[in-house]
Design a protein around this motif. Structure first.
Motif, PDB file in Angstrom:
ATOM      1  N   SER A   1      11.725  -1.575   5.376  1.00 52.47           N
ATOM      2  CA  SER A   1      11.365  -1.241   4.004  1.00 52.47           C
ATOM      3  C   SER A   1      10.073  -0.436   3.933  1.00 52.47           C
ATOM      4  CB  SER A   1      11.193  -2.530   3.190  1.00 52.47           C
ATOM      5  OG  SER A   1      10.803  -2.227   1.867  1.00 52.47           O
ATOM      6  N   LYS A   2       9.987   0.458   2.967  1.00 51.01           N
ATOM      7  CA  LYS A   2       8.744   1.169   2.685  1.00 51.01           C
ATOM      8  C   LYS A   2       7.833   0.344   1.790  1.00 51.01           C
ATOM      9  CE  LYS A   2      10.839   5.671   3.147  1.00 51.01           C
ATOM     10  NZ  LYS A   2      11.164   6.930   2.506  1.00 51.01           N
ATOM     11  N   LEU A   3       8.384  -0.744   1.225  1.00 55.07           N
ATOM     12  CA  LEU A   3       7.633  -1.639   0.346  1.00 55.07           C
ATOM     13  C   LEU A   3       7.196  -2.870   1.124  1.00 55.07           C
ATOM     14  CD1 LEU A   3       6.744  -2.462  -2.572  1.00 55.07           C
ATOM     15  CD2 LEU A   3       8.944  -3.646  -2.729  1.00 55.07           C
ATOM     16  N   GLY A   4       5.941  -3.225   1.002  1.00 55.94           N
ATOM     17  CA  GLY A   4       5.440  -4.481   1.554  1.00 55.94           C
ATOM     18  C   GLY A   4       5.063  -5.386   0.402  1.00 55.94           C
TER      19      GLY A   4
ATOM     20  N   ALA B   1       2.093  -6.309  -3.917  1.00 54.47           N
ATOM     21  CA  ALA B   1       3.082  -5.340  -3.457  1.00 54.47           C
ATOM     22  C   ALA B   1       2.324  -4.079  -3.071  1.00 54.47           C
ATOM     23  CB  ALA B   1       4.110  -5.054  -4.546  1.00 54.47           C
ATOM     24  N   ILE B   2       2.685  -3.524  -1.892  1.00 55.99           N
ATOM     25  CA  ILE B   2       2.029  -2.312  -1.405  1.00 55.99           C
ATOM     26  C   ILE B   2       3.081  -1.300  -0.967  1.00 55.99           C
ATOM     27  CG2 ILE B   2      -0.054  -3.544  -0.669  1.00 55.99           C
ATOM     28  CD1 ILE B   2       0.961  -3.270   2.243  1.00 55.99           C
ATOM     29  N   GLN B   3       2.692  -0.026  -1.067  1.00 52.23           N
ATOM     30  CA  GLN B   3       3.555   1.046  -0.596  1.00 52.23           C
ATOM     31  C   GLN B   3       2.671   2.179  -0.121  1.00 52.23           C
ATOM     32  OE1 GLN B   3       4.536   4.353  -1.664  1.00 52.23           O
ATOM     33  NE2 GLN B   3       6.083   4.329  -0.079  1.00 52.23           N
ATOM     34  N   PRO B   4       2.777   2.652   1.105  1.00 49.01           N
ATOM     35  CA  PRO B   4       3.804   2.321   2.078  1.00 49.01           C
ATOM     36  C   PRO B   4       3.449   1.070   2.883  1.00 49.01           C
ATOM     37  CG  PRO B   4       2.424   4.035   2.996  1.00 49.01           C
ATOM     38  CD  PRO B   4       1.920   3.758   1.584  1.00 49.01           C
ATOM     39  N   ALA B   5       4.467   0.343   3.276  1.00 51.47           N
ATOM     40  CA  ALA B   5       4.275  -0.871   4.064  1.00 51.47           C
ATOM     41  C   ALA B   5       3.770  -0.558   5.470  1.00 51.47           C
ATOM     42  CB  ALA B   5       5.587  -1.649   4.153  1.00 51.47           C
TER      43      ALA B   5
END
Length: 120
Positions: A38-41, A106-110
């Protein structure tokens, strides 16, 4: 990298681990990220007697579940209580402060910590 399957992550199974050099003040229980393709963390965090600086290397949103969190940036002092959110764009230099707080982040990019920016 293959993307993981949809799943439920039960709160009772959350495992908090020290976060970087501030492990005495910040612990995280990751829910999803690069291991999932995932690109989301995202995950839960605990801040305890916390006061530390960081430069955000990703877009981040913090949802305060318990307690209060203060994020001091170059331009503002942001205070968030229960069910309030803090938005921090990549590149923000911040000092996080909290006496005793539980957050969802929530962070992006993971994959921000990867030297080449490639997930894997």
């Amino acid at each position: 990298m293959k993307t993981s399957q949809p799943r439920v992550m039960e709160w009772a199974n959350s495992t908090f681990q020290p976060r970087f050099e501030h492990g005495d003040q910040a612990q995280a229980a990751p829910l999803c990220g690069t291991d999932d393709g995932s690109k989301l963390g995202a995950g839960f965090g605990r801040l305890t007697k916390a006061s530390f600086e960081w430069t955000v290397k990703y877009d981040e949103i913090i949802l305060v579940l318990e307690g209060e969190v203060t994020a001091i940036t170059q331009t503002a002092t942001l205070r968030a209580g229960r069910l309030d959110t803090i938005w921090l764009p990549a590149g923000t230099h911040v000092t996080y402060q909290a006496e005793d707080a539980l957050i969802f982040y929530a962070i992006q990019p993971a994959d921000w910590a990867q030297p080449d920016g490639v997930q894997g």
